[in-house]
Write a protein that holds these residues in place. Structure first.
Motif, mmCIF file in Angstrom:
data_model
loop_
_atom_site.group_PDB
_atom_site.id
_atom_site.type_symbol
_atom_site.label_atom_id
_atom_site.label_comp_id
_atom_site.label_asym_id
_atom_site.label_seq_id
_atom_site.Cartn_x
_atom_site.Cartn_y
_atom_site.Cartn_z
ATOM 1 N N TYR A 106 12.872 61.638 74.779
ATOM 2 C CA TYR A 106 13.520 62.939 74.656
ATOM 3 C C TYR A 106 12.930 63.726 73.495
ATOM 4 N N HIS A 107 13.119 65.030 73.571
ATOM 5 C CA HIS A 107 12.709 65.931 72.497
ATOM 6 C C HIS A 107 13.849 66.918 72.268
ATOM 7 N N ALA A 108 14.387 66.944 71.072
ATOM 8 C CA ALA A 108 15.481 67.848 70.734
ATOM 9 C C ALA A 108 14.924 69.171 70.218
ATOM 10 N N PHE A 109 15.542 70.288 70.659
ATOM 11 C CA PHE A 109 15.049 71.606 70.251
ATOM 12 C C PHE A 109 15.263 71.867 68.763
ATOM 13 N N ASP A 110 16.531 71.797 68.344
ATOM 14 C CA ASP A 110 16.883 72.230 66.994
ATOM 15 C C ASP A 110 18.271 71.713 66.632
ATOM 16 N N ASN A 155 5.219 63.296 70.056
ATOM 17 C CA ASN A 155 6.236 64.254 69.656
ATOM 18 C C ASN A 155 7.511 64.068 70.481
ATOM 19 N N TYR A 156 7.881 62.822 70.691
ATOM 20 C CA TYR A 156 9.126 62.515 71.386
ATOM 21 C C TYR A 156 9.721 61.254 70.781
ATOM 22 N N SER A 157 11.034 61.133 70.878
ATOM 23 C CA SER A 157 11.738 59.918 70.479
ATOM 24 C C SER A 157 12.089 59.132 71.725
ATOM 25 N N ILE A 177 13.975 65.625 78.616
ATOM 26 C CA ILE A 177 14.008 64.188 78.918
ATOM 27 C C ILE A 177 12.910 63.859 79.921
ATOM 28 N N ASP A 178 12.266 62.717 79.737
ATOM 29 C CA ASP A 178 11.206 62.297 80.648
ATOM 30 C C ASP A 178 11.020 60.787 80.535
ATOM 31 N N HIS A 179 10.244 60.240 81.465
ATOM 32 C CA HIS A 179 9.777 58.844 81.415
ATOM 33 C C HIS A 179 10.963 57.880 81.284
#
Length: 209
Positions: A106-110, A155-157, A177-179
């Motif tokens: 996942y990658h959070a915007f802000d 650049n993802y957790s 969200i991916d993978h």
């Protein structure tokens, strides 16, 4: 006597092989770039990923949607999912084993990001924060949660949920969200012990006769 022993041996080997399944993977590269409404099934192959009701307050739920986007160099080289709000990963009812482990990136915007996560029961043990990292080291209905943070290369957790469960609810707003990967659970120790004891009892009866 040899035939009976051989049958039990084959049974035990088959049981061991059947519980040693490799992880399955869900990506979104083949999904149309559309909005998915509440109740939509996104993926099915022995399990189902579907759009679930969104959480607003402890007593209120609203219709959920989700979006599949084209690749974004900030997060992913392939298509990815933007939830709004929750999705449910569910083990199939067709005698498919429960999950032993599920991971997703996942990658959070802000700071305005909101994320939710719950195992098996949605409302009774729902974890809420502005980042999944807040759940690192916590448990939800007996399943453990760990979070690997992003770094200079990725650049993802990554969230990892480990336990013995049939449903995972996760999502939020202002996140990608991916993978999504999932491993099927091995039988609980008590179940495997019963298999072994039953096999030994069969052999004992054969020896006695």
């Amino acid at each position: 006597m040899k035939d009976a022993t051989r049958c039990v041996y084959v049974f035990l080997v088959f049981a061991f092989i059947s519980i040693s399944a490799k992880a399955d993977l869900i990506t979104f590269d083949t999904f149309p770039d559309i909005e998915y409404q509440s109740g939509s099934t996104l993926f099915s192959n022995g399990n189902v990923l579907s759009v679930f009701a969104a959480y607003t307050t402890p007593d209120t739920f609203q219709a959920a949607t989700g979006y599949v986007h084209d690749p974004d160099p900030i997060f992913s080289t392939g298509k990815f999912l933007e939830p709004n709000n929750n999705f449910r990963l569910k083990a199939s009812s067709n005698d498919m084993p429960a999950f032993g482990q599920v991971t997703f990136r996942y990658h959070a915007f802000d700071a305005k990001t909101i994320v939710n996560l719950s195992v098996n029961e949605f409302a009774s043990d729902l974890l809420i924060s502005n980042d999944f990292a807040a759940f690192d080291g916590m448990t939800s209905n007996g399943a453990s949660i760990s979070v690997t943070p992003a770094n200079a290369i990725n650049n993802y957790s990554t969230v990892t949920v480990t336990g013995y469960f049939t449903k995972l609810y996760f999502g939020g707003r202002r996140i990608y969200i991916d993978h999504i990967t999932f491993d099927r659970a091995v039988p609980e120790p008590a179940s495997f012990s019963l298999i072994a004891l039953g096999s030994l009892a069969m052999l004992k009866r054969r020896w006695a006769s």
